[in-house]
Scaffold this motif. Structure first.
Motif, short mmCIF file in Angstrom:
data_model
loop_
_atom_site.label_atom_id
_atom_site.label_comp_id
_atom_site.label_asym_id
_atom_site.label_seq_id
_atom_site.Cartn_x
_atom_site.Cartn_y
_atom_site.Cartn_z
N TYR A 35 0.85 -1.19 0.00
CA TYR A 35 0.00 0.00 0.00
C TYR A 35 0.88 1.25 0.00
N PRO A 36 0.82 2.07 -1.06
CA PRO A 36 1.68 3.27 -1.12
C PRO A 36 0.99 4.50 -0.55
N PHE A 37 1.77 5.31 0.16
CA PHE A 37 1.29 6.58 0.69
C PHE A 37 2.41 7.62 0.54
N VAL A 38 2.02 8.88 0.48
CA VAL A 38 3.00 9.98 0.44
C VAL A 38 2.75 10.90 1.62
N ILE A 39 3.81 11.20 2.38
CA ILE A 39 3.66 12.11 3.50
C ILE A 39 4.71 13.23 3.40
N GLU A 40 4.42 14.33 4.08
CA GLU A 40 5.35 15.44 4.17
C GLU A 40 5.92 15.50 5.58
N VAL A 41 7.23 15.60 5.67
CA VAL A 41 7.91 15.71 6.96
C VAL A 41 8.37 17.15 7.14
N THR A 42 8.00 17.75 8.25
CA THR A 42 8.33 19.15 8.49
C THR A 42 9.53 19.25 9.44
N GLU A 43 10.05 20.45 9.57
CA GLU A 43 11.20 20.68 10.48
C GLU A 43 10.74 20.65 11.93
#
Length: 223
Positions: free
Chosen positions: A215-223
């Motif tokens: 299962y593919p997902f895309v996430i954003e990682v912040t500072e």
């Protein structure tokens, strides 16, 4: 079982083992050599000596393979690949050696695959083969333990390679590799450490019956 030792593969520091990945006639070959030119001994990790992750440069193609040793320092596996550019990560635990998986560029044919720019997504429920999985709300910050909790919608996956699931994460530049295992033997909750802010693609693997679904997902990682 002590999961604290090996539930997260993102070792820092200089690697004392070199990997060389080649592809010819539908066969992948991986040569291993330590910094002294000797063959490293590999520990068995989640039932295998080697977990081999291959992603296309645009992160559309994903393979989790288990090459077999054919002689000291040489592992192979047959896998047809479409023409394009790939990054290979050799996930191993060499006995007594520092090691961190780094990308090995593999070119198949002449067609080049460009790196991608990942887009944020809002579809956190994916259904594959009639099996639905939801990634719960993620607030990911760099250098912190980030929980990744998967709702299996009432279905319990089978144990696969010694765990209820495996999560592989690669940043959009296909340079950073993170492999995490569940927090305990009977959970589909994970924790990941992201070294830098940016966009990352997650592949979550769960086994239902005799099939492993990714299962593919895309996430954003912040500072």
């Amino acid at each position: 079982m002590d999961h604290s030792k090996h539930n997260h593969h993102n070792h820092q520091g200089e690697s004392e083992v070199k990997t060389n990945v080649t592809y010819d006639n539908e066969k992948i070959s991986i040569k291993l050599e330590d910094h002294e030119g000797a063959t490293p001994e590999l520990a068995v990790e989640h039932e295998k000596e080697m977990h081999f992750i291959l992603v296309s440069n645009d992160l559309e193609e994903y393979y989790h393979l288990h090459p077999e040793k054919v002689q000291d320092g040489l592992y192979t596996i047959n896998q047809p690949l479409s023409d394009g550019t790939y990054q290979a990560f050799v996930d191993i635990v060499p006995e007594g050696k520092a090691y961190q998986p780094a990308p090995n560029t593999v070119q198949v044919g002449t067609g080049k695959t460009n790196k991608t720019s990942l887009e944020r997504e809002d579809n956190w429920t994916k259904e594959i083969g009639g099996k639905k999985v939801t990634l719960e709300d993620v607030k990911a910050k760099a250098s912190e333990a980030v929980p990744l909790d998967f709702d299996m919608h009432g279905e319990k996956p089978e144990h696969h390679l010694g765990a209820l699931g495996h999560v592989v994460i690669v940043n959009e530049e296909a340079e950073q590799y993170i492999h995490v295992h569940p927090d305990s033997e009977n959970t589909t909750s994970f924790h990941a450490h992201f070294p830098n802010p940016g966009m990352y693609k997650i592949w979550a693997e769960f086994k239902f019956g005799d099939e492993v679904y990714t299962y593919p997902f895309v996430i954003e990682v912040t500072e």
